[in-house]
Design a protein around this motif. Sequence first.
Motif, PDB file in Angstrom:
ATOM      1  N   ASN A   6      38.394  52.035  -3.485  1.00 43.55           N
ATOM      2  CA  ASN A   6      38.785  51.268  -4.677  1.00 43.55           C
ATOM      3  C   ASN A   6      37.571  50.642  -5.351  1.00 43.55           C
ATOM      4  O   ASN A   6      37.463  50.625  -6.580  1.00 43.55           O
ATOM      5  N   TRP A   7      36.636  50.121  -4.542  1.00 40.84           N
ATOM      6  CA  TRP A   7      35.409  49.557  -5.097  1.00 40.84           C
ATOM      7  C   TRP A   7      34.615  50.640  -5.812  1.00 40.84           C
ATOM      8  O   TRP A   7      34.104  50.432  -6.910  1.00 40.84           O
ATOM      9  N   TRP A   8      34.494  51.804  -5.179  1.00 44.00           N
ATOM     10  CA  TRP A   8      33.751  52.920  -5.769  1.00 44.00           C
ATOM     11  C   TRP A   8      34.383  53.343  -7.093  1.00 44.00           C
ATOM     12  O   TRP A   8      33.675  53.569  -8.073  1.00 44.00           O
ATOM     13  N   ASP A   9      35.702  53.473  -7.123  1.00 44.39           N
ATOM     14  CA  ASP A   9      36.393  53.873  -8.353  1.00 44.39           C
ATOM     15  C   ASP A   9      36.180  52.843  -9.454  1.00 44.39           C
ATOM     16  O   ASP A   9      35.974  53.197 -10.621  1.00 44.39           O
ATOM     17  N   GLY A  10      36.204  51.575  -9.106  1.00 41.17           N
ATOM     18  CA  GLY A  10      35.980  50.526 -10.100  1.00 41.17           C
ATOM     19  C   GLY A  10      34.584  50.595 -10.689  1.00 41.17           C
ATOM     20  O   GLY A  10      34.405  50.470 -11.910  1.00 41.17           O
ATOM     21  N   ASN A  11      33.593  50.791  -9.831  1.00 38.53           N
ATOM     22  CA  ASN A  11      32.217  50.913 -10.324  1.00 38.53           C
ATOM     23  C   ASN A  11      32.039  52.167 -11.163  1.00 38.53           C
ATOM     24  O   ASN A  11      31.326  52.154 -12.169  1.00 38.53           O
ATOM     25  N   GLU A  12      32.669  53.247 -10.748  1.00 43.32           N
ATOM     26  CA  GLU A  12      32.563  54.498 -11.505  1.00 43.32           C
ATOM     27  C   GLU A  12      33.183  54.343 -12.893  1.00 43.32           C
ATOM     28  O   GLU A  12      32.612  54.797 -13.891  1.00 43.32           O
ATOM     29  N   LEU A  13      34.317  53.689 -12.965  1.00 44.17           N
ATOM     30  CA  LEU A  13      34.952  53.465 -14.267  1.00 44.17           C
ATOM     31  C   LEU A  13      34.109  52.556 -15.139  1.00 44.17           C
ATOM     32  O   LEU A  13      33.965  52.780 -16.346  1.00 44.17           O
ATOM     33  N   TRP A  14      33.530  51.514 -14.544  1.00 40.70           N
ATOM     34  CA  TRP A  14      32.671  50.619 -15.318  1.00 40.70           C
ATOM     35  C   TRP A  14      31.457  51.359 -15.843  1.00 40.70           C
ATOM     36  O   TRP A  14      31.087  51.230 -17.008  1.00 40.70           O
ATOM     37  N   LEU A  15      30.834  52.163 -14.985  1.00 43.99           N
ATOM     38  CA  LEU A  15      29.638  52.886 -15.375  1.00 43.99           C
ATOM     39  C   LEU A  15      29.936  53.936 -16.445  1.00 43.99           C
ATOM     40  O   LEU A  15      29.172  54.095 -17.400  1.00 43.99           O
TER      41      LEU A  15
END
Length: 64
Positions: A6-15
Amino acid sequence: MNGFLNWWDGNELWLSGLAFVLQAMVVMPVVLVVAYVTANVLDSVLGRGIALMRRARHADGTPG
């Protein structure tokens, strides 16, 4: 594991929401650090391998 994903997906979406120039400014330092560490590790491993091969060659008595 779900927390990390979930953390990875959030960072990927932000980036992916950033402009390209900002994406490059965020990603390049990370890529450069990973490349530097990888190069140092490979240099160390290969250097030790070469030293072991030289030691084995000199132990056999072959010149070189």
